[in-house]
Design a protein around this motif. Structure first.
Motif, mmCIF file in Angstrom:
data_model
loop_
_atom_site.group_PDB
_atom_site.id
_atom_site.type_symbol
_atom_site.label_atom_id
_atom_site.label_comp_id
_atom_site.label_asym_id
_atom_site.label_seq_id
_atom_site.Cartn_x
_atom_site.Cartn_y
_atom_site.Cartn_z
ATOM 1 N N ILE A 52 18.801 40.080 31.525
ATOM 2 C CA ILE A 52 18.520 40.481 32.767
ATOM 3 C C ILE A 52 19.311 40.804 33.928
ATOM 4 O O ILE A 52 19.100 42.178 34.313
ATOM 5 N N ILE A 64 14.056 45.088 32.140
ATOM 6 C CA ILE A 64 13.944 44.150 33.479
ATOM 7 C C ILE A 64 12.682 43.328 33.218
ATOM 8 O O ILE A 64 12.747 41.854 33.482
ATOM 9 N N THR A 68 12.881 39.307 32.198
ATOM 10 C CA THR A 68 12.439 38.138 33.058
ATOM 11 C C THR A 68 11.281 37.218 32.714
ATOM 12 O O THR A 68 11.061 36.104 32.854
ATOM 13 N N ILE A 81 17.078 33.489 37.814
ATOM 14 C CA ILE A 81 16.979 34.611 37.459
ATOM 15 C C ILE A 81 17.636 35.614 38.540
ATOM 16 O O ILE A 81 18.336 36.707 38.534
#
Length: 111
Positions: A52, A64, A68, A81
């Motif tokens: 990420i 991304i 994620t 995150i």
């Protein structure tokens, strides 16, 4: 939001067309990816958090989204995150500042 003219949605049709153009390369890449992301010295969640951060530095919207989602499936909290994204932000900004040494060196040569 999501700009489909810049970043078309991934569809099965597009994936199949890409695969047909270079099937051996795709298979090699998939095997490489599976190997990289399997647990080793780093667990799978940590590897996804790293991905990420890197995806934000390389600015890959597909990466991304994908990493994620995968990080959350591996148990990453939203706070983890976001912290990984802040680490990426610091590294990107820090690199710009660190490279100012090159400009300083060049300016000193001109003095």
């Amino acid at each position: 939001m999501y700009n489909e003219s810049l970043f078309p949605k991934t569809t099965r049709e597009l994936l199949d067309k890409k695969a047909a153009l270079a099937p051996d390369n795709l298979e090699a890449w998939r095997n490489f990816s599976k190997t990289v992301f399997k647990a080793g010295a780093l667990d799978e969640k940590t590897k996804q958090l790293i991905a990420i951060a890197v995806a934000h530095v390389t600015q890959c919207p597909y990466c991304i989204r994908s990493h994620t989602s995968q990080a959350m499936r591996k148990g990453a909290a939203k706070e983890e995150i976001m912290e990984a994204i802040w680490v990426a932000s610091e590294m990107r900004a820090g690199a710009a500042y660190a490279h100012a040494t090159l400009a300083m060196d060049e300016m000193e040569k001109q003095h």
